[in-house]
Design a protein around this motif. Sequence first.
Motif, PDB file in Angstrom:
ATOM      1  N   ALA A   1      58.900  63.769  54.109  1.00 52.67           N
ATOM      2  CA  ALA A   1      58.056  64.418  53.109  1.00 52.67           C
ATOM      3  C   ALA A   1      57.717  63.416  52.015  1.00 52.67           C
ATOM      4  CB  ALA A   1      58.776  65.618  52.514  1.00 52.67           C
ATOM      5  N   HIS A   2      56.476  63.396  51.606  1.00 50.64           N
ATOM      6  CA  HIS A   2      56.023  62.484  50.560  1.00 50.64           C
ATOM      7  C   HIS A   2      55.540  63.289  49.366  1.00 50.64           C
ATOM      8  CE1 HIS A   2      56.153  58.872  53.062  1.00 50.64           C
ATOM      9  NE2 HIS A   2      55.670  59.626  54.039  1.00 50.64           N
TER      10      HIS A   2
ATOM     11  N   ALA B   1      43.914  58.461  48.971  1.00 49.66           N
ATOM     12  CA  ALA B   1      44.659  58.167  47.745  1.00 49.66           C
ATOM     13  C   ALA B   1      45.245  56.763  47.862  1.00 49.66           C
ATOM     14  CB  ALA B   1      45.754  59.202  47.509  1.00 49.66           C
ATOM     15  N   ARG B   2      44.438  55.772  47.515  1.00 55.46           N
ATOM     16  CA  ARG B   2      44.874  54.377  47.650  1.00 55.46           C
ATOM     17  C   ARG B   2      45.879  53.971  46.583  1.00 55.46           C
ATOM     18  NH1 ARG B   2      39.318  51.243  48.043  1.00 55.46           N
ATOM     19  NH2 ARG B   2      38.994  52.538  46.233  1.00 55.46           N
ATOM     20  N   ASN B   3      45.989  54.735  45.512  1.00 58.53           N
ATOM     21  CA  ASN B   3      46.894  54.346  44.434  1.00 58.53           C
ATOM     22  C   ASN B   3      48.363  54.410  44.834  1.00 58.53           C
ATOM     23  OD1 ASN B   3      46.652  57.287  44.341  1.00 58.53           O
ATOM     24  ND2 ASN B   3      47.803  57.192  42.425  1.00 58.53           N
ATOM     25  N   LEU B   4      48.698  55.036  45.948  1.00 58.47           N
ATOM     26  CA  LEU B   4      50.097  55.120  46.386  1.00 58.47           C
ATOM     27  C   LEU B   4      50.477  53.987  47.326  1.00 58.47           C
ATOM     28  CD1 LEU B   4      50.359  58.967  46.981  1.00 58.47           C
ATOM     29  CD2 LEU B   4      50.978  57.662  44.952  1.00 58.47           C
ATOM     30  N   ALA B   5      49.540  53.130  47.667  1.00 55.37           N
ATOM     31  CA  ALA B   5      49.817  52.040  48.604  1.00 55.37           C
ATOM     32  C   ALA B   5      50.816  51.043  48.032  1.00 55.37           C
ATOM     33  CB  ALA B   5      48.519  51.329  48.984  1.00 55.37           C
ATOM     34  N   GLY B   6      50.707  50.741  46.750  1.00 52.90           N
ATOM     35  CA  GLY B   6      51.590  49.745  46.145  1.00 52.90           C
ATOM     36  C   GLY B   6      53.015  50.219  45.981  1.00 52.90           C
ATOM     37  N   SER B   7      53.194  51.395  45.389  1.00 57.32           N
ATOM     38  CA  SER B   7      54.542  51.879  45.088  1.00 57.32           C
ATOM     39  C   SER B   7      55.224  52.524  46.283  1.00 57.32           C
ATOM     40  CB  SER B   7      54.487  52.879  43.926  1.00 57.32           C
ATOM     41  OG  SER B   7      53.691  53.993  44.283  1.00 57.32           O
ATOM     42  N   GLY B   8      54.475  53.305  47.042  1.00 56.88           N
ATOM     43  CA  GLY B   8      55.088  54.032  48.139  1.00 56.88           C
ATOM     44  C   GLY B   8      54.856  53.434  49.503  1.00 56.88           C
ATOM     45  N   GLY B   9      53.915  52.489  49.582  1.00 55.19           N
ATOM     46  CA  GLY B   9      53.612  51.876  50.863  1.00 55.19           C
ATOM     47  C   GLY B   9      52.911  52.808  51.832  1.00 55.19           C
ATOM     48  N   ILE B  10      52.243  53.845  51.270  1.00 59.03           N
ATOM     49  CA  ILE B  10      51.551  54.817  52.118  1.00 59.03           C
ATOM     50  C   ILE B  10      50.119  54.993  51.646  1.00 59.03           C
ATOM     51  CG2 ILE B  10      53.641  56.088  52.731  1.00 59.03           C
ATOM     52  CD1 ILE B  10      52.706  58.239  50.649  1.00 59.03           C
ATOM     53  N   VAL B  11      49.274  55.461  52.553  1.00 66.87           N
ATOM     54  CA  VAL B  11      47.899  55.817  52.216  1.00 66.87           C
ATOM     55  C   VAL B  11      47.664  57.222  52.764  1.00 66.87           C
ATOM     56  CG1 VAL B  11      45.464  55.243  52.462  1.00 66.87           C
ATOM     57  CG2 VAL B  11      47.165  53.411  52.328  1.00 66.87           C
TER      58      VAL B  11
ATOM     59  N   ASN C   1      43.946  71.600  49.984  1.00 67.90           N
ATOM     60  CA  ASN C   1      45.290  72.173  49.935  1.00 67.90           C
ATOM     61  C   ASN C   1      46.020  72.102  51.269  1.00 67.90           C
ATOM     62  OD1 ASN C   1      45.090  72.846  47.202  1.00 67.90           O
ATOM     63  ND2 ASN C   1      43.995  74.708  47.694  1.00 67.90           N
ATOM     64  N   HIS C   2      45.325  71.647  52.301  1.00 68.96           N
ATOM     65  CA  HIS C   2      45.967  71.479  53.610  1.00 68.96           C
ATOM     66  C   HIS C   2      46.745  70.168  53.619  1.00 68.96           C
ATOM     67  CE1 HIS C   2      43.519  74.464  56.197  1.00 68.96           C
ATOM     68  NE2 HIS C   2      43.621  74.911  54.975  1.00 68.96           N
ATOM     69  N   PRO C   3      47.658  70.008  54.562  1.00 69.73           N
ATOM     70  CA  PRO C   3      48.449  68.779  54.611  1.00 69.73           C
ATOM     71  C   PRO C   3      47.579  67.534  54.797  1.00 69.73           C
ATOM     72  CG  PRO C   3      49.378  70.448  56.069  1.00 69.73           C
ATOM     73  CD  PRO C   3      48.046  70.960  55.595  1.00 69.73           C
ATOM     74  N   ALA C   4      48.034  66.448  54.205  1.00 68.49           N
ATOM     75  CA  ALA C   4      47.360  65.160  54.343  1.00 68.49           C
ATOM     76  C   ALA C   4      47.987  64.379  55.494  1.00 68.49           C
ATOM     77  CB  ALA C   4      47.495  64.357  53.047  1.00 68.49           C
ATOM     78  N   LEU C   5      47.188  63.518  56.086  1.00 64.82           N
ATOM     79  CA  LEU C   5      47.725  62.565  57.052  1.00 64.82           C
ATOM     80  C   LEU C   5      48.250  61.382  56.257  1.00 64.82           C
ATOM     81  CD1 LEU C   5      44.830  62.543  59.666  1.00 64.82           C
ATOM     82  CD2 LEU C   5      47.035  63.684  59.868  1.00 64.82           C
ATOM     83  N   ILE C   6      49.411  60.877  56.641  1.00 65.12           N
ATOM     84  CA  ILE C   6      50.029  59.766  55.923  1.00 65.12           C
ATOM     85  C   ILE C   6      50.049  58.542  56.835  1.00 65.12           C
ATOM     86  CG2 ILE C   6      52.099  58.948  54.729  1.00 65.12           C
ATOM     87  CD1 ILE C   6      50.804  61.392  53.384  1.00 65.12           C
ATOM     88  N   PHE C   7      49.462  57.456  56.347  1.00 65.06           N
ATOM     89  CA  PHE C   7      49.452  56.198  57.086  1.00 65.06           C
ATOM     90  C   PHE C   7      50.241  55.153  56.325  1.00 65.06           C
ATOM     91  CE2 PHE C   7      45.588  58.424  58.247  1.00 65.06           C
ATOM     92  CZ  PHE C   7      45.551  58.279  59.616  1.00 65.06           C
ATOM     93  N   GLU C   8      50.926  54.285  57.046  1.00 65.24           N
ATOM     94  CA  GLU C   8      51.545  53.126  56.398  1.00 65.24           C
ATOM     95  C   GLU C   8      50.414  52.216  55.937  1.00 65.24           C
ATOM     96  OE1 GLU C   8      54.243  51.266  59.089  1.00 65.24           O
ATOM     97  OE2 GLU C   8      55.644  52.950  59.026  1.00 65.24           O
ATOM     98  N   THR C   9      50.639  51.510  54.839  1.00 55.84           N
ATOM     99  CA  THR C   9      49.608  50.655  54.263  1.00 55.84           C
ATOM    100  C   THR C   9      49.053  49.666  55.276  1.00 55.84           C
ATOM    101  OG1 THR C   9      50.690  50.856  52.118  1.00 55.84           O
ATOM    102  CG2 THR C   9      49.101  49.073  52.360  1.00 55.84           C
TER     103      THR C   9
ATOM    104  N   SER D   1      45.172  49.420  56.590  1.00 51.80           N
ATOM    105  CA  SER D   1      44.409  48.178  56.439  1.00 51.80           C
ATOM    106  C   SER D   1      43.848  47.706  57.768  1.00 51.80           C
ATOM    107  CB  SER D   1      45.283  47.075  55.836  1.00 51.80           C
ATOM    108  OG  SER D   1      45.631  47.398  54.521  1.00 51.80           O
ATOM    109  N   THR D   2      44.645  47.791  58.818  1.00 55.54           N
ATOM    110  CA  THR D   2      44.175  47.406  60.149  1.00 55.54           C
ATOM    111  C   THR D   2      43.005  48.283  60.572  1.00 55.54           C
ATOM    112  OG1 THR D   2      46.372  46.618  60.770  1.00 55.54           O
ATOM    113  CG2 THR D   2      44.857  47.150  62.565  1.00 55.54           C
ATOM    114  N   PHE D   3      43.121  49.569  60.334  1.00 54.97           N
ATOM    115  CA  PHE D   3      42.055  50.510  60.674  1.00 54.97           C
ATOM    116  C   PHE D   3      40.761  50.194  59.924  1.00 54.97           C
ATOM    117  CE2 PHE D   3      39.980  54.596  59.514  1.00 54.97           C
ATOM    118  CZ  PHE D   3      39.431  54.891  60.760  1.00 54.97           C
TER     119      PHE D   3
END
Length: 68
Positions: free
Chosen positions: A4-5, A29-39, A48-56, A60-62
């Motif tokens: 959970a994030h 939400a790119r602002n979480l890439a630095g601190s949490g390492g997630i996008v 209000n539906h769940p977000a998809l969470i990607f590793e930074t 970036s590769t995508f």
Amino acid sequence: MSKAHDLSGADWITSSHSTGDGGQCVEVARNLAGSGGIVPVRDSKKPNHPALIFETRAWSTFTDSLRG
């Protein structure tokens, strides 16, 4: 098992390529890439539906492949 994030501090932005007519838009939400390492990515029509969470690195590769 998924982790959970906390997305309460997410600064959601819509792509500049979005049409603005209620079409197929995503928000990122790119602002979480630095601190949490997630996008987090979500459907702009259903914020209000769940977000998809990607590793930074995966995000970036995508996005790099889209530019290439």
